[in-house]
Motif scaffolding. Structure first.
Motif, PDB file in Angstrom:
ATOM      1  N   GLU A   5       0.908  -1.084  -0.125  1.00 12.24           N
ATOM      2  CA  GLU A   5      -0.033  -0.149  -0.008  1.00 12.24           C
ATOM      3  C   GLU A   5       0.887   1.358  -0.030  1.00 12.24           C
ATOM      4  N   GLU A   8       2.214   2.165  -3.386  1.00 10.33           N
ATOM      5  CA  GLU A   8       1.369   2.734  -4.244  1.00 10.33           C
ATOM      6  C   GLU A   8       1.179   4.093  -3.967  1.00 10.33           C
ATOM      7  N   ARG A  86      -4.850   4.198  -6.739  1.00 12.18           N
ATOM      8  CA  ARG A  86      -3.646   4.139  -6.298  1.00 12.18           C
ATOM      9  C   ARG A  86      -2.808   3.051  -7.243  1.00 12.18           C
ATOM     10  N   ARG A  87      -3.537   1.908  -7.282  1.00 10.96           N
ATOM     11  CA  ARG A  87      -3.099   0.659  -7.963  1.00 10.96           C
ATOM     12  C   ARG A  87      -2.533   1.093  -9.409  1.00 10.96           C
ATOM     13  N   ARG A  90       0.392   3.041  -9.751  1.00 12.24           N
ATOM     14  CA  ARG A  90       1.616   2.209  -9.585  1.00 12.24           C
ATOM     15  C   ARG A  90       2.169   1.518 -11.014  1.00 12.24           C
TER      16      ARG A  90
END
Length: 237
Positions: A5, A8, A86-87, A90
């Motif tokens: 987390e 990310e 957020r993923r 990334r």
């Protein structure tokens, strides 16, 4: 918060794409987990590299489609609403970093290829000019144009640079000679491009040699001696 987390969030922070809440969570995690600082620093360095590699040109065909396809395939189960973004950040960050690496490798390859494929005459001229005993002499030709001989006794090499001389007639070529006493030693043939040429003389130059050029049949004089009077003559002593 676990390390994934945080990674990310770090990618989003590097891209300046975090919401105020995520920015606070990122800063808090960074304060509590010093061992994760390397992740944030690496992402920040990658973002700087991406910025430096950016050029005002259209992206290669297919990049946008491939990126959207990769994002669409990213699993999203079991996470809160902000997490997918957020993923995706990334994933975007990783793909962009790979693209920047490929661009950098491509630029480096072009530069290296240019260095490896430089003409031997240009390399020889640079070596002469870098020598402590580099010398040169220029002659102006009666019909226009000029010729400059560059040489170095320590390297035993010589290069002729011409400007403004006409191309030889069909079936003819220019031949270089070291005139040494009463002997003329063949030193290669060359052509001109738009009046210009940079030609390294074959063989070792000796002190006192005269550099000369004659017009010969294509491939050079069949007898190994000049068949016409030289139109370029440059003494080196």
């Amino acid at each position: 918060m676990n390390e994934q987390e945080f990674a990310e969030l770090a990618a989003g922070a590097a891209l300046d794409a975090l919401s105020p809440d995520d920015e606070r969570r990122f800063r808090d995690a960074l304060d509590r987990h010093a061992e994760w600082r390397a992740i944030a620093e690496a992402d920040a360095e990658t973002a700087v590299a991406l910025s430096a590699a950016a050029a005002p040109a259209a992206p290669p065909a297919g990049i946008r489609a491939a990126l959207l396809a990769q994002i669409a395939e990213t699993p999203q189960e079991g996470v809160a609403a902000p997490a997918p973004n957020r993923r995706w950040t990334r994933v975007v960050f990783a793909l962009a970093a790979c693209l920047a690496l490929l661009v950098g490798v491509g630029i480096a390859a072009v530069a290296i290829n240019g260095q490896l494929n430089r003409p031997a005459s240009v390399i020889a001229l640079e070596e002469i000019q870098a020598s402590s005993d580099a010398e040169q002499a220029t002659v102006e030709l009666p019909d226009g144009g000029s010729a400059t001989a560059h040489w170095s006794a320590s390297t035993g090499t010589a290069v002729l640079v011409t400007d403004g001389i006409p191309a030889p007639a069909d079936g003819k070529t220019y031949e270089l000679w070291f005139v040494r006493g009463e002997s003329a030693i063949p030193a290669g043939v060359f052509d001109v491009d738009d009046g210009r040429a940079t030609a390294a003389l074959d063989g070792d130059m000796q002190a006192g040699d005269v550099i000369a050029v004659t017009v010969e049949q294509a491939g050079g004089s069949p007898t190994g001696t000049p068949t016409s009077d030289p139109f370029i003559v440059i003494p080196t002593a």
